[in-house]
Design a protein around this motif. Structure first.
Motif, short mmCIF file in Angstrom:
data_model
loop_
_atom_site.label_atom_id
_atom_site.label_comp_id
_atom_site.label_asym_id
_atom_site.label_seq_id
_atom_site.Cartn_x
_atom_site.Cartn_y
_atom_site.Cartn_z
N GLU A 90 -1.30 3.96 7.98
CA GLU A 90 -2.08 2.77 7.64
C GLU A 90 -3.18 2.49 8.66
O GLU A 90 -4.20 1.89 8.34
CB GLU A 90 -1.17 1.53 7.52
CG GLU A 90 -0.26 1.52 6.31
CD GLU A 90 0.98 2.42 6.47
OE1 GLU A 90 1.18 2.99 7.56
OE2 GLU A 90 1.74 2.54 5.48
N LEU A 93 -6.46 3.74 7.54
CA LEU A 93 -7.18 2.88 6.59
C LEU A 93 -7.87 1.74 7.35
O LEU A 93 -9.04 1.41 7.10
CB LEU A 93 -6.16 2.33 5.58
CG LEU A 93 -6.64 1.43 4.47
CD1 LEU A 93 -7.72 2.11 3.65
CD2 LEU A 93 -5.47 1.04 3.56
N LEU A 94 -7.15 1.17 8.30
CA LEU A 94 -7.72 0.05 9.07
C LEU A 94 -8.89 0.54 9.93
O LEU A 94 -9.91 -0.14 10.04
CB LEU A 94 -6.64 -0.61 9.94
CG LEU A 94 -5.44 -1.19 9.18
CD1 LEU A 94 -4.50 -1.91 10.13
CD2 LEU A 94 -5.88 -2.13 8.07
N ARG A 97 -11.88 0.92 7.73
CA ARG A 97 -12.49 -0.38 7.40
C ARG A 97 -13.32 -0.89 8.57
O ARG A 97 -14.44 -1.37 8.40
CB ARG A 97 -11.38 -1.39 7.04
CG ARG A 97 -10.73 -1.08 5.71
CD ARG A 97 -9.51 -1.96 5.46
NE ARG A 97 -8.91 -1.66 4.16
CZ ARG A 97 -7.75 -2.15 3.73
NH1 ARG A 97 -7.05 -2.96 4.52
NH2 ARG A 97 -7.29 -1.83 2.54
N ARG A 107 -11.85 -7.40 -5.17
CA ARG A 107 -10.71 -6.98 -5.98
C ARG A 107 -10.68 -7.74 -7.30
O ARG A 107 -10.18 -8.86 -7.38
CB ARG A 107 -9.40 -7.21 -5.20
CG ARG A 107 -9.34 -6.35 -3.94
CD ARG A 107 -7.99 -6.37 -3.25
NE ARG A 107 -7.88 -5.23 -2.36
CZ ARG A 107 -6.79 -4.91 -1.66
NH1 ARG A 107 -5.70 -5.65 -1.76
NH2 ARG A 107 -6.76 -3.85 -0.89
N ARG A 135 -11.75 -10.56 -0.59
CA ARG A 135 -10.90 -10.59 0.60
C ARG A 135 -11.70 -10.17 1.83
O ARG A 135 -12.31 -9.09 1.81
CB ARG A 135 -9.72 -9.63 0.36
CG ARG A 135 -8.89 -9.35 1.57
CD ARG A 135 -7.85 -8.25 1.29
NE ARG A 135 -7.13 -7.93 2.50
CZ ARG A 135 -6.36 -6.86 2.66
NH1 ARG A 135 -6.21 -6.00 1.66
NH2 ARG A 135 -5.74 -6.63 3.79
N TYR A 142 -5.16 -8.93 11.18
CA TYR A 142 -5.13 -7.47 11.18
C TYR A 142 -5.78 -6.89 12.43
O TYR A 142 -5.40 -5.83 12.91
CB TYR A 142 -5.87 -6.91 9.95
CG TYR A 142 -5.04 -6.86 8.69
CD1 TYR A 142 -4.52 -8.02 8.12
CD2 TYR A 142 -4.79 -5.64 8.06
CE1 TYR A 142 -3.78 -7.95 6.95
CE2 TYR A 142 -4.05 -5.58 6.90
CZ TYR A 142 -3.54 -6.73 6.35
OH TYR A 142 -2.81 -6.66 5.20
N ASP A 243 -4.64 -9.98 1.10
CA ASP A 243 -3.71 -8.86 0.90
C ASP A 243 -2.56 -9.30 0.00
O ASP A 243 -2.21 -8.63 -0.98
CB ASP A 243 -3.19 -8.39 2.26
CG ASP A 243 -2.16 -7.28 2.13
OD1 ASP A 243 -2.42 -6.34 1.36
OD2 ASP A 243 -1.10 -7.36 2.77
N ILE A 274 -6.13 -0.66 -5.50
CA ILE A 274 -5.50 -1.58 -4.54
C ILE A 274 -4.05 -1.19 -4.27
O ILE A 274 -3.43 -1.68 -3.35
CB ILE A 274 -5.59 -3.08 -4.94
CG1 ILE A 274 -4.47 -3.48 -5.92
CG2 ILE A 274 -6.93 -3.48 -5.48
CD1 ILE A 274 -4.05 -4.92 -5.68
C1 IPM Z 1 -4.08 -3.03 0.95
C2 IPM Z 1 -2.90 -2.42 1.67
C3 IPM Z 1 -3.23 -2.25 3.14
C4 IPM Z 1 -3.51 -3.63 3.73
C5 IPM Z 1 -2.18 -1.49 3.94
C6 IPM Z 1 -1.83 -0.15 3.35
C7 IPM Z 1 -2.56 -1.36 5.40
O1 IPM Z 1 -1.77 -3.19 1.47
O2 IPM Z 1 -5.16 -2.41 0.96
O3 IPM Z 1 -3.92 -4.09 0.37
O4 IPM Z 1 -2.58 -4.32 4.16
O5 IPM Z 1 -4.67 -4.03 3.75
#
Ligand code: IPM
Ligand code: MG
Length: 354
Positions: A90, A93-94, A97, A107, A135, A142, A243, A274
């Motif tokens: 994860e 992904l962060l 971003r 979304r 969002r 985060y 989230d 999502i």
């Molecule tokens: C989302 C996911 C992510 C988040 C995770 C996978 C880190 O739940 O994109 O909603 O919490 O943002």
């Protein structure tokens, strides 16, 4: 148009749904005469295994130099039950971003009439629900200051005025193009950060007299979403609340496999479902590719290629109408279609229609 697309398939069902998303991306490009260059890059657990880093520098460079990123999902059970793991999928992904400055996550929660019965909510509540959750994606808990000890731990929910202003601006612009109703979701009765959000929104609302702005505490919003989902047009909220609320939103539509998203900001935009990597479904050819395919529609629409987006949406609707659906949304007694069969049907539809 020339489009350079970074393809990040990630983990779990990611590669399977990406295969279909990419096939749709290419089918539409060939139909409309766009010149696509796709470049695959590693992320998530797969990238940890290969490079030790869930968002390798090489992947960042590929993303940064592309026009858009098509992303699937990351996550792996090997890391989920290990709170001591030093690096997690994860984080990739962060990192993406943060490094791409993707502060606005769009979304849409759109229901399909033929699937309202799949929602745990009553049909008459769900029918016609259609809203967008905006969002904030690069701030809040985060990314705020953290401490992680065995006796004490915290995450800081920090927001600055410019961060709040820029996301509210995005939200107001969406509201203007839709039903002109913006709901600012916060917890201003308790949180200082929420009071900043509310303060800034109250200052900005005068600049958007054509939009009705209302304010709702997040607990109340969570309730209202299931009591009266049609109340909402555009909602805007901080990272953590967004989230949570968007997973709730996916239940309204009847399947998590239906919701696409777009993340935009200061660099390359990213388009992704999502939902997560659903490791239990990996390799079984049962994952719903529609969220990934609808993310491709959002990608084209981002570049104002609206006919392209519309054709994808039409093809998705046609597949549902023809009961070409993955098992979780298939009608009772309906034929079995896997991830590949649904994707292929949509690709064929695109080739046959304009
Ligand atoms: C989302 C996911 C992510 C988040 C995770 C996978 C880190 O739940 O994109 O909603 O919490 O943002
Ligand atoms: Mg989530």
């Amino acid at each position: 148009m020339k489009l350079k697309i970074a393809i990040l398939a990630g983990d779990g069902i990611g590669p399977e749904i990406m295969e279909q998303g990419k096939a749709v991306l290419e089918a539409v490009a060939s139909k409309f005469g766009h010149e696509l260059t796709c470049q695959e890059a590693l992320c998530g657990a797969h990238a940890i295994d290969v490079t030790g880093n869930p968002f390798p520098e090489e992947t960042f460079r590929i993303c940064e130099s592309s026009d858009a990123v098509l992303f699937a999902s990351v996550g792996d059970p090997r890391f989920d039950n290990d709170p001591t793991a030093k690096v997690r999928p994860e984080q990739g992904l962060l990192a993406m971003r943060k490094k791409l400055g993707l502060f606005a996550n769009i979304r849409p929660v759109t229901t399909f009439d033929c699937l309202v019965h799949k929602s745990p909510l009553k049909d008459e509540l769900v029918k016609g629900a259609d809203f967008i959750c905006i969002r904030e994606l690069t701030g809040g808990m985060y990314f705020g200051e953290k401490k992680e000890g065995t006796d004490e731990a915290y995450d800081t929910n920090a927001y600055s005025r410019p961060e709040v202003e820029r996301i509210l601006k995005v939200a107001y612009e969406y509201a203007r193009r839709r039903r002109k109703h913006l709901t600012v979701v916060d917890k201003a009765n308790v949180l200082a950060s929420s009071r900043l959000w509310r303060h800034v929104a109250q200052e900005m609302m005068g600049d958007y007299p054509d939009v009705t702005t209302d304010f709702m505490y997040v607990d109340n919003a969570a309730m209202r979403m299931i009591q009266e989902p049609r109340f909402f047009d555009v909602m805007v909220t901080e990272n953590t609340f967004g989230d949570i609320l968007t997973d709730e939103g996916s239940c309204i539509t009847g399947s998590m496999g239906l919701l696409p998203s777009a993340s935009t900001g200061t660099s390359t935009p990213v388009f992704e479902p999502i939902h997560g990597s659903w490791p239990q479904g990996k390799g079984l050819d049962i994952a719903n590719p529609l969220a990934q395919i609808l993310s491709v529609a959002m990608l084209y629409e981002y570049f104002d290629l609206n006919a392209e987006g519309a054709l994808i949406r039409e093809a998705v609707q046609a597949s549902l109408d023809a009961n070409v659906r993955t098992p979780e949304i298939q009608i009772a007694g309906g034929k079995h279609y896997g991830t590949r069969a649904v994707g292929q049907w949509i690709v064929d539809y695109i080739h046959q229609h304009v």
